[in-house]
Design a protein around this motif. Structure first.
Motif, PDB file in Angstrom:
ATOM      1  N   GLY A 168       0.803  -1.214   0.000  1.00 32.65           N
ATOM      2  CA  GLY A 168       0.000   0.000   0.000  1.00 32.65           C
ATOM      3  C   GLY A 168       0.827   1.250   0.000  1.00 32.65           C
ATOM      4  N   ARG A 169       0.504   2.159   0.897  1.00 30.82           N
ATOM      5  CA  ARG A 169       1.168   3.450   0.970  1.00 30.82           C
ATOM      6  C   ARG A 169       1.703   3.691   2.374  1.00 30.82           C
ATOM      7  N   LYS A 170       2.561   4.699   2.476  1.00 31.40           N
ATOM      8  CA  LYS A 170       3.153   5.047   3.761  1.00 31.40           C
ATOM      9  C   LYS A 170       2.930   6.531   4.029  1.00 31.40           C
ATOM     10  N   ARG A 171       2.489   6.829   5.265  1.00 33.26           N
ATOM     11  CA  ARG A 171       2.309   8.201   5.700  1.00 33.26           C
ATOM     12  C   ARG A 171       3.505   8.614   6.548  1.00 33.26           C
ATOM     13  N   HIS A 172       4.257   9.582   6.079  1.00 33.79           N
ATOM     14  CA  HIS A 172       5.382  10.129   6.826  1.00 33.79           C
ATOM     15  C   HIS A 172       4.883  11.420   7.475  1.00 33.79           C
ATOM     16  N   ALA A 173       5.005  11.516   8.792  1.00 34.88           N
ATOM     17  CA  ALA A 173       4.413  12.654   9.493  1.00 34.88           C
ATOM     18  C   ALA A 173       5.369  13.228  10.521  1.00 34.88           C
ATOM     19  N   VAL A 174       5.280  14.544  10.693  1.00 27.69           N
ATOM     20  CA  VAL A 174       5.979  15.255  11.762  1.00 27.69           C
ATOM     21  C   VAL A 174       4.920  15.949  12.605  1.00 27.69           C
ATOM     22  N   VAL A 175       4.971  15.743  13.930  1.00 31.27           N
ATOM     23  CA  VAL A 175       4.027  16.374  14.840  1.00 31.27           C
ATOM     24  C   VAL A 175       4.795  17.198  15.863  1.00 31.27           C
ATOM     25  N   ASP A 176       4.104  18.152  16.486  1.00 31.67           N
ATOM     26  CA  ASP A 176       4.731  18.921  17.556  1.00 31.67           C
ATOM     27  C   ASP A 176       4.621  18.150  18.869  1.00 31.67           C
ATOM     28  N   THR A 177       5.039  18.738  19.968  1.00 35.62           N
ATOM     29  CA  THR A 177       5.052  18.018  21.240  1.00 35.62           C
ATOM     30  C   THR A 177       3.662  17.870  21.854  1.00 35.62           C
ATOM     31  N   LEU A 178       2.642  18.506  21.253  1.00 36.78           N
ATOM     32  CA  LEU A 178       1.263  18.286  21.653  1.00 36.78           C
ATOM     33  C   LEU A 178       0.603  17.208  20.804  1.00 36.78           C
ATOM     34  N   GLY A 179       1.339  16.667  19.831  1.00 35.47           N
ATOM     35  CA  GLY A 179       0.779  15.667  18.937  1.00 35.47           C
ATOM     36  C   GLY A 179      -0.004  16.248  17.784  1.00 35.47           C
ATOM     37  N   LEU A 180       0.143  17.554  17.524  1.00 37.27           N
ATOM     38  CA  LEU A 180      -0.544  18.212  16.414  1.00 37.27           C
ATOM     39  C   LEU A 180       0.320  18.152  15.168  1.00 37.27           C
ATOM     40  N   LEU A 181      -0.306  17.941  14.043  1.00 34.51           N
ATOM     41  CA  LEU A 181       0.406  17.723  12.783  1.00 34.51           C
ATOM     42  C   LEU A 181       1.099  18.987  12.290  1.00 34.51           C
ATOM     43  N   LEU A 182       2.375  18.839  11.928  1.00 35.90           N
ATOM     44  CA  LEU A 182       3.123  19.921  11.287  1.00 35.90           C
ATOM     45  C   LEU A 182       3.215  19.703   9.780  1.00 35.90           C
ATOM     46  N   ALA A 183       3.383  18.469   9.356  1.00 32.17           N
ATOM     47  CA  ALA A 183       3.439  18.168   7.919  1.00 32.17           C
ATOM     48  C   ALA A 183       3.269  16.678   7.729  1.00 32.17           C
ATOM     49  N   VAL A 184       2.708  16.294   6.580  1.00 28.70           N
ATOM     50  CA  VAL A 184       2.551  14.889   6.233  1.00 28.70           C
ATOM     51  C   VAL A 184       2.881  14.711   4.761  1.00 28.70           C
ATOM     52  N   MET A 185       3.479  13.584   4.434  1.00 25.11           N
ATOM     53  CA  MET A 185       3.794  13.248   3.047  1.00 25.11           C
ATOM     54  C   MET A 185       3.447  11.786   2.827  1.00 25.11           C
ATOM     55  N   VAL A 186       2.656  11.509   1.813  1.00 22.61           N
ATOM     56  CA  VAL A 186       2.225  10.153   1.501  1.00 22.61           C
ATOM     57  C   VAL A 186       3.016   9.644   0.307  1.00 22.61           C
ATOM     58  N   THR A 187       3.599   8.456   0.462  1.00 21.45           N
ATOM     59  CA  THR A 187       4.397   7.846  -0.602  1.00 21.45           C
ATOM     60  C   THR A 187       3.986   6.380  -0.748  1.00 21.45           C
ATOM     61  N   ALA A 188       4.570   5.727  -1.736  1.00 20.99           N
ATOM     62  CA  ALA A 188       4.441   4.269  -1.818  1.00 20.99           C
ATOM     63  C   ALA A 188       5.082   3.656  -0.579  1.00 20.99           C
ATOM     64  N   ALA A 189       4.577   2.495  -0.161  1.00 19.79           N
ATOM     65  CA  ALA A 189       5.027   1.894   1.092  1.00 19.79           C
ATOM     66  C   ALA A 189       6.468   1.420   1.047  1.00 19.79           C
ATOM     67  N   ASP A 190       7.045   1.288  -0.146  1.00 17.64           N
ATOM     68  CA  ASP A 190       8.421   0.809  -0.231  1.00 17.64           C
ATOM     69  C   ASP A 190       9.461   1.941  -0.203  1.00 17.64           C
ATOM     70  N   ILE A 191       9.006   3.172  -0.044  1.00 24.78           N
ATOM     71  CA  ILE A 191       9.937   4.300   0.061  1.00 24.78           C
ATOM     72  C   ILE A 191      10.557   4.303   1.458  1.00 24.78           C
ATOM     73  N   GLY A 192      11.870   4.435   1.523  1.00 25.79           N
ATOM     74  CA  GLY A 192      12.574   4.415   2.789  1.00 25.79           C
ATOM     75  C   GLY A 192      12.250   5.610   3.664  1.00 25.79           C
ATOM     76  N   ASP A 193      12.251   5.386   4.978  1.00 28.73           N
ATOM     77  CA  ASP A 193      11.922   6.460   5.921  1.00 28.73           C
ATOM     78  C   ASP A 193      12.921   7.605   5.856  1.00 28.73           C
ATOM     79  N   ARG A 194      14.206   7.299   5.738  1.00 29.42           N
ATOM     80  CA  ARG A 194      15.213   8.358   5.731  1.00 29.42           C
ATOM     81  C   ARG A 194      15.130   9.209   4.476  1.00 29.42           C
ATOM     82  N   ALA A 195      14.856   8.575   3.336  1.00 28.67           N
ATOM     83  CA  ALA A 195      14.725   9.339   2.096  1.00 28.67           C
ATOM     84  C   ALA A 195      13.538  10.294   2.160  1.00 28.67           C
ATOM     85  N   ALA A 196      12.412   9.813   2.669  1.00 30.43           N
ATOM     86  CA  ALA A 196      11.237  10.675   2.791  1.00 30.43           C
ATOM     87  C   ALA A 196      11.451  11.745   3.854  1.00 30.43           C
TER      88      ALA A 196
END
Length: 305
Positions: A168-196
């Motif tokens: 499927g797909r992979k959601r790469h997300a960055v949240v603040d210390t309250l758990g609120l979303l700062l940014a999200v990027m959706v890629t194919a599930a085989d994309i490496g975490d470090r590259a994204a």
């Protein structure tokens, strides 16, 4: 304050006050703003009062051309909230909302012009201020989540995550210390975490100039740590799981982003990726977070002694 829903005035017969959304105040909305509130996802009057000043101003109202919307903004927002939370199809949106194709056109316009992210970010700043925090975060947490993709997802944006055994797909997300979303990027599930992460961290650093620290798990070790510090002036702190740990263990800071992903799983539209494009998949994540934040803003605040 005027209200959207029909109300019963004390000592009088039932009366319906006019809707105060922009479509009704300045446009040619044809639905007259008369609609009962039958669904849990519909905004309460307290939520609408918090949301209304934060809505992006339509292009036609700023002299950029186009026509006023023909349907109530509040009703359209409620329709999208219903779809995200209940996981229904666009064509199956209940009939007491505006027509599904008009709701989808609104969703698509906000997606393509970045308006959903603008609206989301305004809500996030308000929630942070209400919590006594600076509107702009200085730290965050990054992680990813792999989800199965529906049959409508093409082979060009789907892949196989060998670690999670998910096609499927992979959601790469960055949240603040309250758990609120700062940014999200959706890629194919085989994309490496470090590259994204290299792309995602750059986006967040460019948008939030106070941002200086981000926590991550062991998958983000290696050259990404040096790259973040040298290029982004960002400290990437790795929170590792000890080798002698057994079973479930709450790790410092990482639980914040895990709680964020748990919230996404409560939105049925997000338990699987049903979107044809990754941009729609990202927009759905932002919409899910708006539900969380409007409810927080409308929550009664405890009185101080």
């Amino acid at each position: 304050m005027s209200h959207f829903y029909g109300i019963e005035e004390a000592g009088s017969s039932s009366a319906t006050l006019a809707c105060d959304c922009l479509a009704h105040r300045f446009g040619n909305a044809g639905d007259h703003g008369v609609r009962e509130r039958p669904y849990p996802t519909d905004m309460s009057d307290a939520e609408w009062a918090a949301v209304r000043p934060l809505l992006p101003v339509p292009g036609w109202l700023r002299g950029r051309g186009g026509q006023p919307e023909a349907y109530c903004h509040r009703a359209i927002l409620d329709a999208i909230r219903y779809l995200v939370d209940n996981g229904t199809k666009w064509r199956a949106i209940p009939a007491d909302f505006p027509p599904w194709d008009r709701v989808y056109a609104f969703f698509r316009r906000w997606r393509d012009h970045g308006l959903i992210r603008e609206f989301h970010d305004r809500l996030r700043r308000k929630v942070r201020e209400q919590a006594g925090r600076d509107p702009e975060p200085s730290a965050g947490v990054i992680d990813s989540q792999s989800v199965k993709a529906d049959a409508v997802v093409g082979s060009d944006s789907r892949g196989f995550d060998g670690g999670k055994l998910i096609n499927g797909r992979k959601r790469h997300a960055v949240v603040d210390t309250l758990g609120l979303l700062l940014a999200v990027m959706v890629t194919a599930a085989d994309i490496g975490d470090r590259a994204a992460a290299q792309v995602l961290l750059a986006q967040v650093a460019a948008a939030h100039h106070r941002w200086a620290l981000v926590w991550a798990d062991g998958r983000y070790t290696g050259s990404l740590v040096e790259h973040s510090l040298a290029v982004l002036a960002l400290v990437l702190a790795i929170v590792k799981r000890s080798d002698d740990m057994r079973g479930f263990v709450v790790l410092p800071k990482r639980w914040i982003v895990e709680r964020f992903f748990a919230h996404l799983m409560r939105s049925r539209r997000l338990v699987r990726d049903f979107e044809r494009s990754t941009s729609s998949a990202e927009a759905m994540v932002y919409w899910s977070m708006t539900l969380l934040m409007t409810r927080r803003l409308a929550r009664p605040r405890p009185s101080r002694a």
